[in-house]
Each structure stands twice: as C-alpha cells, then as structure tokens.
Design a protein around this motif. Sequence first.
Motif, short mmCIF file in Angstrom:
data_model
loop_
_atom_site.label_atom_id
_atom_site.label_comp_id
_atom_site.label_asym_id
_atom_site.label_seq_id
_atom_site.Cartn_x
_atom_site.Cartn_y
_atom_site.Cartn_z
N LYS A 27 0.83 -1.21 0.00
CA LYS A 27 0.00 0.00 0.00
C LYS A 27 0.86 1.25 0.00
N GLU A 28 1.96 1.22 0.74
CA GLU A 28 2.90 2.35 0.75
C GLU A 28 3.55 2.52 -0.61
N ASP A 29 3.89 1.39 -1.24
CA ASP A 29 4.49 1.42 -2.58
C ASP A 29 3.55 2.09 -3.57
N ILE A 30 2.30 1.66 -3.57
CA ILE A 30 1.30 2.19 -4.51
C ILE A 30 1.10 3.68 -4.27
N LYS A 31 1.06 4.08 -3.02
CA LYS A 31 0.91 5.50 -2.68
C LYS A 31 2.07 6.31 -3.24
N ALA A 32 3.29 5.78 -3.14
CA ALA A 32 4.47 6.48 -3.65
C ALA A 32 4.43 6.60 -5.17
N ILE A 33 4.06 5.52 -5.85
CA ILE A 33 4.00 5.54 -7.31
C ILE A 33 2.95 6.55 -7.79
N LYS A 34 1.77 6.51 -7.17
CA LYS A 34 0.71 7.43 -7.58
C LYS A 34 1.06 8.88 -7.28
N ALA A 35 1.96 9.10 -6.33
CA ALA A 35 2.37 10.47 -5.99
C ALA A 35 3.11 11.14 -7.13
N MET A 36 3.56 10.36 -8.13
CA MET A 36 4.25 10.94 -9.28
C MET A 36 3.29 11.50 -10.32
N CYS A 37 1.98 11.28 -10.12
CA CYS A 37 0.98 11.79 -11.06
C CYS A 37 0.65 13.24 -10.76
N GLY A 38 0.15 13.95 -11.78
CA GLY A 38 -0.25 15.34 -11.60
C GLY A 38 0.50 16.28 -12.52
N CYS A 39 0.49 17.56 -12.18
CA CYS A 39 1.11 18.61 -13.00
C CYS A 39 2.41 19.07 -12.35
N TYR A 40 3.48 19.14 -13.15
CA TYR A 40 4.80 19.46 -12.59
C TYR A 40 5.58 20.44 -13.47
N GLU A 41 6.26 21.34 -12.83
CA GLU A 41 7.31 22.11 -13.48
C GLU A 41 8.59 21.30 -13.32
N VAL A 42 9.24 20.98 -14.44
CA VAL A 42 10.37 20.06 -14.42
C VAL A 42 11.66 20.77 -14.83
N LYS A 43 12.73 20.48 -14.10
CA LYS A 43 14.05 20.96 -14.48
C LYS A 43 14.93 19.74 -14.74
N PHE A 44 15.48 19.66 -15.97
CA PHE A 44 16.32 18.53 -16.37
C PHE A 44 17.79 18.97 -16.32
N ASN A 45 18.64 18.20 -15.63
CA ASN A 45 20.06 18.53 -15.49
C ASN A 45 20.92 17.30 -15.78
N PHE A 46 21.86 17.42 -16.74
CA PHE A 46 22.77 16.31 -17.04
C PHE A 46 24.17 16.86 -17.31
N THR A 47 25.18 16.18 -16.76
CA THR A 47 26.55 16.59 -17.03
C THR A 47 27.47 15.38 -16.91
N GLU A 48 28.49 15.31 -17.76
CA GLU A 48 29.48 14.24 -17.65
C GLU A 48 30.39 14.55 -16.47
N THR A 49 30.71 13.49 -15.71
CA THR A 49 31.51 13.66 -14.49
C THR A 49 32.91 13.09 -14.61
N PHE A 50 33.06 11.95 -15.33
CA PHE A 50 34.37 11.32 -15.47
C PHE A 50 34.56 10.83 -16.89
N GLN A 51 35.79 10.98 -17.38
CA GLN A 51 36.17 10.38 -18.65
C GLN A 51 37.05 9.19 -18.34
N THR A 52 36.64 7.98 -18.74
CA THR A 52 37.36 6.77 -18.36
C THR A 52 38.68 6.63 -19.11
N GLU A 53 38.62 6.79 -20.43
CA GLU A 53 39.83 6.64 -21.24
C GLU A 53 40.55 7.99 -21.39
N LYS A 54 41.86 7.97 -21.25
CA LYS A 54 42.63 9.19 -21.43
C LYS A 54 42.88 9.39 -22.92
N ASP A 55 42.08 10.27 -23.50
CA ASP A 55 42.16 10.52 -24.94
C ASP A 55 41.98 12.02 -25.15
#
Length: 301
Positions: A27-55
């Motif tokens: 019941k707690e799980d379902i409540k949490a999932i349903k809490a994602m419904c509705g109207c939202y102002e969204v901010k999307f943020n993405f950035t690279e943090t590490f480069q694995t190969e030295k190139d």
Amino acid sequence: MKIKPTCMIASIMLVSSVLVGQESNKKEDIKAIKAMCGCYEVKFNFTETFQTEKDSTYKPSPTKIDYGLEWVELVEDKSNKLVLQHLLIVGDDAIVKHWRQDWLYENTDFYQFFKDKTWKFEKLNPKEVKGQWTQKVYQVDDSPRYEGTASWIHADGKHYWMNTTDAPLPRREHTIRKDYNVLERRNIHEITDYGWLHEQDNRKIVRNDDGKDVELAQEKGLDLYVKVEDSKCVAAQKYWKENKVMWKNVRDKWETIFNKNKDLTLEKSVDKKPLFMHLFDLKGSTPKAETDKIIDSFIKE
C-alpha cells in the motif's frame, strides 16, 4: 514427532504477521508511485563527471539544462499494475506525448536492452522479485526503452526506489553522439515534499556483438519534478482525452508483441521516418488496424 499446539499457533501468527506486513508495504508502494501523477514544473540537469579513457581528442557532451511543464496521467490503476503517461506541454498548448512508465508488482518477464535496437527476453524466478516492483519505461511511441526491478524503500521518512539497468541512448545523446551504444542507468525515484526527484548515475558504454563492454565516460542526471496546480496542465489533459483511445490501441499492439516472450529487434526507420513520426502524424480517431500495421512494419523477424 507431535507439534505442540502452542508452536502451531505461534507459526500461524508469524505467517499472518508477515502477510499483513507485506500488504502494508505494498500500500505504501502504490501510494508512492501514484504520488508521481499530476502537474509538474520540471528541471532537467545532465553533465558528464568522469572520462574513463585518457584521450585528448575525446569531447564530452555539453552540460544539459532544460525546463518543461509536464502532466503525468494515471492511465491504468490495478492492484498489481500502474501505468503513468507523461505529456510534455510546449509553449501554451502544444503537446508532445512523452515517455511512459509502467509499474508491475512481482513481475518476472523482462525485455533487457542489449544494443542497436535489440532487447533480450529474460524470465526471472518469482523468488527473485518477491515484494518488488518492476518499472518498465517506454519511448514516446510506446516501443520499449528499459526496465528493472527493485523494492520500494520506506524508511527514515524517505520513500524511494533504486535500480540499475541498461538502456538505449536518450534523445539528448543519440542526436549528437555515435561513439557509444549503451547507457547503463542507475535510476533513483524519490518522493519529496515538493513533488519527486529522478536521480541518475549513468555509465556510457561501448558494447560489441559478444556483449563485451568498455566504459567511455560517466554522467550525473538530476530531474526535479515540482508539483503545481493541475489547472496549469489543462492543455495536456484535453489532449489525452481526445487521443487516449488511439494510444491504447498502440499499447495493446505492443502488448501482443511482448507476450511472445522472445528477443525483439526493431527497424530504425521505415520509409525514411522513425516510428514516432509515423504515429505522431495520426489523429485520435485512427483505427487500430492502421496503428497495428505501422508497428508491424518496424518489427524485424
């Protein structure tokens, strides 16, 4: 050997206690999932943090910061399945059918992304998914994207779900990057006092035909969903009312494909157009036979 009545009663009480606890958690799980419904102002943020190969010639993706207004519609509401459709509002009233997330309780059937528009079918033992929820994420055309299973955690006043799984490149990446073909995503969905948070710790991977991986770089993602009045998303609600039948036809068609329980490979384009462009050109009254035919044309046998 005879079992004493007191021992039997204790065992029954223990089993009953476990079952009650599982139902309470669900019941707690379902409540949490349903809490994602509705109207939202969204901010999307993405950035690279590490480069694995030295190139010295390697160029990381530019930091991505974007904003949007999004309506999350509860499309299906069943005891073991919840379907949430995201609708992005562009400008005043232009609507883009965005991604979709399905939540399935104790699901055992998975389409795991491999690479190059191919997903491998995998079936887990029910014991492996006991008490867990699978999040299945779909593209804007309802074709598969990625999925994974985990338990919702409700502790110390926090409510979150975390899973690591492989996925295709997101649109922000596949339009500018050709040097890797798998994004391993650690997804965290957390319900907050302002709405909810989608946090990601991603690995950009080059995978060959044998499934051998080479990590190219790592990335951090942080999507903030701030709850606002539903009245701000009226345009999206109107769009869904007018088009929900057509999109149900699309979902139903995909369901028949997934129910075959076998590996799936899709064409990148048909008639020089990707699948989403074919479907986005249709009207809400388009018959199922037409959407079925379009989707069938993208399935590689």
